[in-house]
Write an enzyme that holds these catalytic residues in place. Structure first.
Site, PDB file in Angstrom:
ATOM      1  N   HIS A 164       0.921  -1.165   0.050  1.00 17.33           N
ATOM      2  CA  HIS A 164       0.022   0.104  -0.079  1.00 17.33           C
ATOM      3  C   HIS A 164       0.955   1.200  -0.097  1.00 17.33           C
ATOM      4  CE1 HIS A 164      -4.060  -2.184   0.738  1.00 17.33           C
ATOM      5  NE2 HIS A 164      -3.390  -2.722   1.059  1.00 17.33           N
ATOM      6  N   ASP A 201       4.070   9.619  -1.143  1.00 20.20           N
ATOM      7  CA  ASP A 201       2.924   8.714  -0.796  1.00 20.20           C
ATOM      8  C   ASP A 201       2.719   7.712  -1.690  1.00 20.20           C
ATOM      9  OD1 ASP A 201       0.997   8.475   1.262  1.00 20.20           O
ATOM     10  OD2 ASP A 201       0.341  10.355   1.311  1.00 20.20           O
TER      11      ASP A 201
END
Length: 454
Positions: free
Chosen positions: A154, A363
């Site tokens: 993730h 991110d």
């Protein structure tokens, strides 16, 4: 249809209020085909690790495991969050190279494998999630598990040179070769993993895009950008407009525009740079003085870790400096809040904001960017200012894309967003919203599972 077994560090057990967007997507997959969700209970066992708790809800079984406090300290607080988190977010300067926590991480993953393996069936589909459990698939293979096993990361996958800087890197990252499918948020992440495999991992990339491990085992690595429950968030935001907290926020602005940032208090989010970019906006655009208020919501996470305490102190200092230099008796330019708000309330805040600030230094995806867009009023949508270094930038080209290190660029993007015409705002918003509707959380999990079973 094969049973689905989801494995993650934490489990969204029925009755707990921790069901975020990812949990919603995984639960939908489990409901569709029946299955099991396995992970840590979040509890510290008084004695030895490994006590299992089982509960059933319809066709879904939830199996959680207690861990001893020293194992939590080494596996979770230690190696996962002090070594892997900074390493995979390109922050070699913050990596803790402690050998003890590395060994505890492998020990806890072996415990997961010992407890999970007897519960698996030959035709199961196993889907393992995130950096806490990288070696689990290989350990299940060692215990004779032959069913299809997939992994999804993730958070970002950094360049091969950074991975190589971790001692004993091959022991950890070559364990990814045991999976049938390794999923990443972006194509860049998948490409970086391929490069690592080729340069340092002893493997090769085949013509059909599949990868071959040194022993000849073949597997796939591909990008599956995670989505949100777009329709639900749009409805939630529209409803939230009538909430007292949202009404109070609107009235407190006194007809000024609102810029909003919502981030966990984490060094990967680029909050000091964002604050400084906002200060630069106040300096570079005096014509907009007093017309916009910036609200930064940053709930404290990992508050017992030194780096996070230092970050909090740094942000308080910068916020005080900005307000001290620019505030007026009836206007505070920067509101900095550490408290948590419910997800429904946050979507109402997003809808009230003319500018969404999402400027992480790195991110994997960043779902706040997607949720901000999904929360907007179609008749009068706000503008997203988005970091080029977030995975979401690959999909959301109609945002105002910025380099979070370029303070002048961030400042000018805030000014552009605050003054953009309604027509341009609507055009940009419709293009992004169409994408978010098509590539939502359900599209993500279906496309991943189809690839894993294909």
């Amino acid at each position: 249809m094969s049973r689905l077994v989801v494995v993650s560090n934490r489990v969204a057990v029925p009755g707990e209020s921790r069901a975020g967007g990812l949990a919603v997507g995984l639960l939908a997959a489990l409901k569709e085909r029946g299955g099991m969700w396995f992970g840590w209970s979040g509890k510290n066992a008084k004695d030895a690790s490994g006590t299992l708790h089982q509960q059933k809800d319809g066709d879904i079984e939830y199996v959680t495991m207690d861990l001893a406090k020293r194992d939590v300290d080494g596996y979770y607080n230690g190696f996962s969050n002090r070594t892997l988190w900074p390493l995979l977010h390109f922050r070699l300067d913050l990596v803790d190279y402690d050998r003890g926590t590395r060994e505890t991480y492998h020990k806890v993953n072996a415990l997961f494998a010992d407890k999970l393996a007897p519960l698996l069936r030959e035709d199961d589909i196993v889907w393992i999630h995130d950096y806490h459990l990288i070696p689990l698939g290989a350990m299940l293979r060692e215990r004779g598990i032959g069913c299809r096993i997939g992994f999804f990361l993730h958070i970002p996958m950094p360049s091969a040179d950074l991975l190589q800087a971790m001692p004993d890197h091959l022991r950890l990252f070559s364990s990814l070769y045991a999976y049938d499918l390794v999923g990443f948020q972006t194509q860049r992440d998948a490409d970086r993993f391929q490069t690592y495999l080729r340069l340092f991992g002893g493997g090769r990339v085949l013509d059909d895009g599949r990868l071959e491990a040194p022993g000849g085992r073949r597997f796939r690595a591909a990008a599956f950008p995670i989505g949100i429950d777009t329709g639900l968030i749009a409805r939630q935001a529209a409803t939230a407009a009538t909430k007292p907290s949202v009404k109070n926020l609107r009235s407190s602005l006194r007809d000024r525009q609102l810029a909003i940032g919502v981030d966990r208090l984490d060094y990967s989010k680029g909050l000091p740079e964002r604050f400084q970019g906002f200060e630069r906006y106040l300096e570079r655009h005096p014509d907009q003085r007093g017309s916009l208020t910036y609200l930064q919501i940053a709930p404290v996470s990992r508050g017992d870790v030194t780096e996070y305490r230092q970050l909090r102190s740094q942000l308080e200092q910068i916020a005080g400096h900005i307000n001290g230099g620019h505030a007026e008796p009836d206007w505070t330019p920067l509101r900095y809040v550490n408290q948590n708000f419910t997800h429904a309330t946050l979507t109402g805040f997003y809808r009230a904001a003319a500018v969404g600030l999402v400027t992480p230094l790195r991110d994997g995806m960043n779902l706040v960017a997607k949720e901000y867009v999904a929360s907007q009023d179609p008749d009068n949508p706000g503008v997203l200012v988005l970091s080029l270094l977030a995975g979401a930038a690959d999909e959301m080209k109609q945002a105002l894309l910025v380099n979070p290190h370029d303070l002048d660029g961030v400042a000018d993007a805030i000014a552009t967003a605050a003054t953009m015409s309604l027509r341009r705002r609507q055009e940009r918003w419709h293009a992004m919203m169409d994408h978010l509707r098509t590539y939502d959380i359900n599209h993500w999990r279906r496309s991943y599972l189809e690839a894993l079973e294909g």
